[in-house]
Design a protein around this motif. Sequence first.
Motif, short mmCIF file in Angstrom:
data_model
loop_
_atom_site.label_atom_id
_atom_site.label_comp_id
_atom_site.label_asym_id
_atom_site.label_seq_id
_atom_site.Cartn_x
_atom_site.Cartn_y
_atom_site.Cartn_z
N CYS A 197 0.83 -1.20 0.00
CA CYS A 197 0.00 0.00 0.00
C CYS A 197 0.87 1.25 0.00
O CYS A 197 0.62 2.21 -0.73
CB CYS A 197 -0.91 0.00 1.22
N ALA A 198 1.93 1.25 0.82
CA ALA A 198 2.83 2.41 0.88
C ALA A 198 3.51 2.63 -0.47
O ALA A 198 3.66 3.77 -0.93
CB ALA A 198 3.87 2.20 1.98
N GLU A 199 3.93 1.54 -1.12
CA GLU A 199 4.58 1.67 -2.42
C GLU A 199 3.62 2.22 -3.47
O GLU A 199 4.01 3.04 -4.31
CB GLU A 199 5.10 0.31 -2.88
N LEU A 200 2.36 1.78 -3.45
CA LEU A 200 1.37 2.27 -4.42
C LEU A 200 1.12 3.76 -4.22
O LEU A 200 1.13 4.54 -5.19
CB LEU A 200 0.08 1.47 -4.29
N ILE A 201 0.86 4.16 -2.98
CA ILE A 201 0.61 5.58 -2.69
C ILE A 201 1.81 6.42 -3.14
O ILE A 201 1.67 7.47 -3.77
CB ILE A 201 0.37 5.79 -1.19
N ALA A 202 3.01 5.97 -2.81
CA ALA A 202 4.22 6.72 -3.15
C ALA A 202 4.40 6.83 -4.66
O ALA A 202 4.77 7.88 -5.18
CB ALA A 202 5.43 6.06 -2.50
N SER A 203 4.13 5.73 -5.36
CA SER A 203 4.29 5.73 -6.81
C SER A 203 3.30 6.69 -7.47
O SER A 203 3.66 7.44 -8.38
CB SER A 203 4.12 4.32 -7.36
N LEU A 204 2.06 6.68 -7.02
CA LEU A 204 1.06 7.61 -7.55
C LEU A 204 1.44 9.06 -7.23
O LEU A 204 1.35 9.94 -8.09
CB LEU A 204 -0.32 7.29 -6.97
N ALA A 205 1.88 9.29 -5.99
CA ALA A 205 2.21 10.65 -5.56
C ALA A 205 3.42 11.20 -6.32
O ALA A 205 3.52 12.42 -6.51
CB ALA A 205 2.49 10.66 -4.06
N SER A 206 4.31 10.31 -6.75
CA SER A 206 5.51 10.77 -7.44
C SER A 206 5.19 11.43 -8.78
O SER A 206 6.02 12.15 -9.34
CB SER A 206 6.48 9.60 -7.66
N THR A 207 3.98 11.20 -9.32
CA THR A 207 3.58 11.82 -10.58
C THR A 207 2.93 13.17 -10.38
O THR A 207 2.61 13.85 -11.37
CB THR A 207 2.60 10.90 -11.34
N LEU A 208 2.68 13.56 -9.13
CA LEU A 208 2.02 14.83 -8.83
C LEU A 208 3.05 15.91 -8.49
O LEU A 208 4.08 15.61 -7.88
CB LEU A 208 1.05 14.65 -7.66
N PRO A 209 2.78 17.16 -8.84
CA PRO A 209 3.72 18.23 -8.47
C PRO A 209 3.64 18.50 -6.97
O PRO A 209 2.61 18.26 -6.34
CB PRO A 209 3.20 19.43 -9.28
N GLY A 210 4.73 18.98 -6.41
CA GLY A 210 4.73 19.30 -4.98
C GLY A 210 6.08 19.08 -4.35
O GLY A 210 6.67 18.01 -4.53
N ASN A 211 6.57 20.08 -3.63
CA ASN A 211 7.86 20.00 -2.94
C ASN A 211 7.70 19.92 -1.43
O ASN A 211 8.60 19.48 -0.74
CB ASN A 211 8.74 21.19 -3.31
N HIS A 212 6.54 20.38 -0.91
CA HIS A 212 6.29 20.37 0.52
C HIS A 212 5.23 19.31 0.81
O HIS A 212 4.07 19.46 0.44
CB HIS A 212 5.81 21.75 1.00
N VAL A 213 5.65 18.22 1.43
CA VAL A 213 4.80 17.03 1.57
C VAL A 213 4.42 16.83 3.04
O VAL A 213 5.28 16.88 3.93
CB VAL A 213 5.53 15.77 1.05
N LEU A 214 3.13 16.57 3.29
CA LEU A 214 2.62 16.38 4.65
C LEU A 214 1.88 15.05 4.74
O LEU A 214 1.13 14.68 3.85
CB LEU A 214 1.67 17.52 5.03
N ASP A 215 2.09 14.34 5.86
CA ASP A 215 1.26 13.19 6.24
C ASP A 215 0.73 13.46 7.63
O ASP A 215 1.44 13.29 8.62
CB ASP A 215 2.07 11.89 6.22
N PRO A 216 -0.52 13.90 7.77
CA PRO A 216 -1.06 14.26 9.10
C PRO A 216 -1.40 13.07 9.98
O PRO A 216 -1.70 13.23 11.16
CB PRO A 216 -2.32 15.06 8.76
N PHE A 217 -1.39 11.88 9.42
CA PHE A 217 -1.63 10.65 10.19
C PHE A 217 -0.52 9.66 9.81
O PHE A 217 -0.76 8.63 9.20
CB PHE A 217 -3.00 10.06 9.89
N ALA A 218 0.70 9.97 10.20
CA ALA A 218 1.89 9.39 9.57
C ALA A 218 2.23 7.99 10.07
O ALA A 218 2.97 7.28 9.41
CB ALA A 218 3.08 10.31 9.76
N GLY A 219 1.75 7.58 11.25
CA GLY A 219 2.16 6.28 11.76
C GLY A 219 3.66 6.21 11.90
O GLY A 219 4.30 7.10 12.45
N ILE A 220 4.26 5.17 11.37
CA ILE A 220 5.71 5.03 11.45
C ILE A 220 6.39 5.57 10.20
O ILE A 220 7.53 5.23 9.89
CB ILE A 220 6.14 3.58 11.71
N GLY A 221 5.68 6.42 9.45
CA GLY A 221 6.29 7.18 8.37
C GLY A 221 6.51 6.44 7.07
O GLY A 221 7.27 6.92 6.22
N SER A 222 5.84 5.32 6.87
CA SER A 222 6.14 4.50 5.70
C SER A 222 5.78 5.18 4.38
O SER A 222 6.44 4.98 3.37
CB SER A 222 5.41 3.16 5.80
#
Length: 859
Positions: A197-222
């Motif tokens: 799941c973390a790999e899928l989210i990260a792969s999708l997000a890598s196609t979006l513009p953005g330099n300042h990234v937030l995870d407000p419910f980060a857990g262990i940061g995966s």
Amino acid sequence: MTITDTVEHILSDSRRSLFAEQIVEEAIRKHSIYITSEQVNAVVAQEPERFDYQSNGSIMLHYEKVFLSIANRLRDINRDWSRYQNDNVALILFIIRLIGHPELISKLGFQPEKYTGMSFEEAAKDLIQDLVRHSELPVDQLYNFNKQELRFSWKDLAGFESDIRSIPDFYFGIYFSNLFRSGDRYHNQYLEPNSTCAELIASLASTLPGNHVLDPFAGIGSFIIEFDKQRDFTKKKSYWLADININAAVYGKINLFLNGIDEFVYINTDSFLEPSIVSPDLIITNPPFFHSSDQRDVVELVLNQLADEGQALIIVPDGYLFHSKNKRQRKMLIESGQIRSIISLPSSLFMPFVTVKTSILHLVKTCTQSQPVLFIKTDDLTIENLREKIPSLTQVFSDRMAQEGISKLVSVEEILNNDTNLSVPLYFTVSFRDYGNNELGQLLKPVKKGVSYRTVGKDLLNEERIGLPVIRTSSLPNSSEAIYLNIANTKSYSSQLPGVRLPNKTLLLSLVGPTLRPTLVDTTQELILDGRSVIALQADSEKVLPEYLAYHLNDEPILEQVRSYYQGLTSQYIRKEDLYKIRVKIPDLDAQRLYVDEKQRILGKSLNQIREEISYERFSTLQHSMSQPLRNLRGDFDTLLAYLQEKSEEQSAISFLDYTAPVFEDETPEELDKTRLISVTNRLNTSIKYLQNSLRKVDALIKTSEPLESSPVQIRELLERVLDMNNNNTYSYRTKGPDVTVQADQFLLDAAFSYLIENAVKHGFDFRQDSERNQIVAEISVRRFQNVEIMLMNNGRPMADGIGSEQIFEKGRTSHKRSGSGFGGFVINEIIKKHQGTIELISRPSDAYPVQFRITLPI
């Protein structure tokens, strides 16, 4: 690349143990390298410092075995750490890791020189105190690490240092993260479901513009860790993380450090109450599913925090996509164009901690005009297949393109016409216009009100047949061979609820499960209907025969429509309004009568053929299998009768050590012993048991020709009961995995697993009464959508050459040259097939468990 490097690379990339056959497939598919299972096993045997076998025969990296071995020893030392046991183990391992890595100590903001020259024990104590002061660990963990009566001494753990230091950073970070996935449900609601799941989210997000990234419910940061691996390193990224759970915050920081991320801000806070002070242009997050109450609005929170041109990927329960309470917000977001994409996820992604079905919601902060929504379908994939599809799914997501069976662009008007329903499967249904000339809603009407209860609670049910029968999905026949309600098969009764008498030929349909289970009522007995799972309908007699519908609703075109309308989070169901949309072919009444007569003729012929086959072929097999024990019984009985007659005439006492036949000079001691009375009686007992067992198998086989008496069966409970029942100090056993419930005939499943275990004892174990040597292991897992997999393994004698799945389940074939009727394997296979399941023999002669059976059953 050598074979050894290839195997290591594949295991590293998969981040899990694999069987040799799976490694071969991956080598061919990903690297175009052609190797064999024998070569893989040879490499594993030759490289014990790089590879190891798991108990089930799969291959793992040696690093992982070292890590897990140390973690398990720490758990054993500190069994009183219940809730935070895995967290404490992780912290101890991290401290040991720090002692040998001054660069990590620097990342934490400490001075490595402070610990130089200290003994292992002194350095560990100082580091833990520094971490406690700087990380604000929870009060109960502070107590654990500061109380005088610690269950371990840091000095005793010095021996772990070299092993922990030998694990590369990359692997240590993975294994460190995995510790948290085996924690309790409360803790794991704050973590990502798995690395896929973390790999899928990260792969999708890598196609979006953005330099300042937030995870407000980060857990262990995966999510951030995986995203950092995907990013373009020529562009600087800044990361902000937050979590309400102090444990997640502490170990998230450690996890980020272990994975090489130095610059980030991680705040321990409630993101609902204290939104981030930054305005990120990209948010990726997995909010907790069990957060309290007033349905705090994660979507609103995320949109408020985004910068003006920002975008977000968040995981939401599927209920958000179609539930009426979110309808107003969905409509606003759809019309404004703020919902850009929805990606469904496999139903088992969060198991075993959470059973909720989920999807990824892609949002934008601002949009100049409404745009079509991109729907991407992955819920028909297994977790393993999902990981393989990540590159292609990312391409579809980035290009916003429609692809047959995978993605689809849907207009705002179509979504609004579907009452703002964003459920992904809804938009992948084929057109059913040509499936029939009528909708069910035009042919059926609900029976009068008051017939059913919205839900019948468990506290109102009993299985003692006290009160009135409660008709639920499990009460309806799961076969087109039976269309009438059989009250005798009803398991649940209630003495606290009033019932009703349904009109004759009322049609009952199931609202849950993979089929409608059409059933006609032909009883005047009072019934109680559980309205949550069963609906009672009356047919328009001027248009359709009830019997015609009962047969026709089992046909594949109908089932295809039912599957397309499925909804639900933890279980699949069809809404009544969608049920009424199902299209059916309705000819004139005369043609319907001919259809019903032909169905009944074919089914009647089929049942007669089955019964004839059982009465002839099966009986001939039974006769053959019983002939030898019957001859043995007759011979031993004659011997025993002659002995008793002789003792009676002599008026002598009877002793079990007496000889019952003449002894010849050339007889061996073993042959001599067989002539003792005790041996004769033992052989009599064995023959009788053998005949009883054969009759039980015939009974089970005959029942496979009848409709299943389905009821909820808990697989783990059944396995433990059968393993215990068949164990006479012969073997030790253990079961692993979740307690999955299936709809099955408990008698038949009991029989199938009993025969498998009997065969292991009879043909596999050389030491029949040695529970320390003989072992049986049962592993349960949910591998595919609506399927449970059971691995039943034993460490007995390997199968004979030439015995595989086809041979062992063939009628008349036995796995042992000198014993067995060849009847048991055939019966087992018939039982599993009757349940729409599969059974496969996996023979691994060089494995710790050389005989393994893989059984799959539909849930």
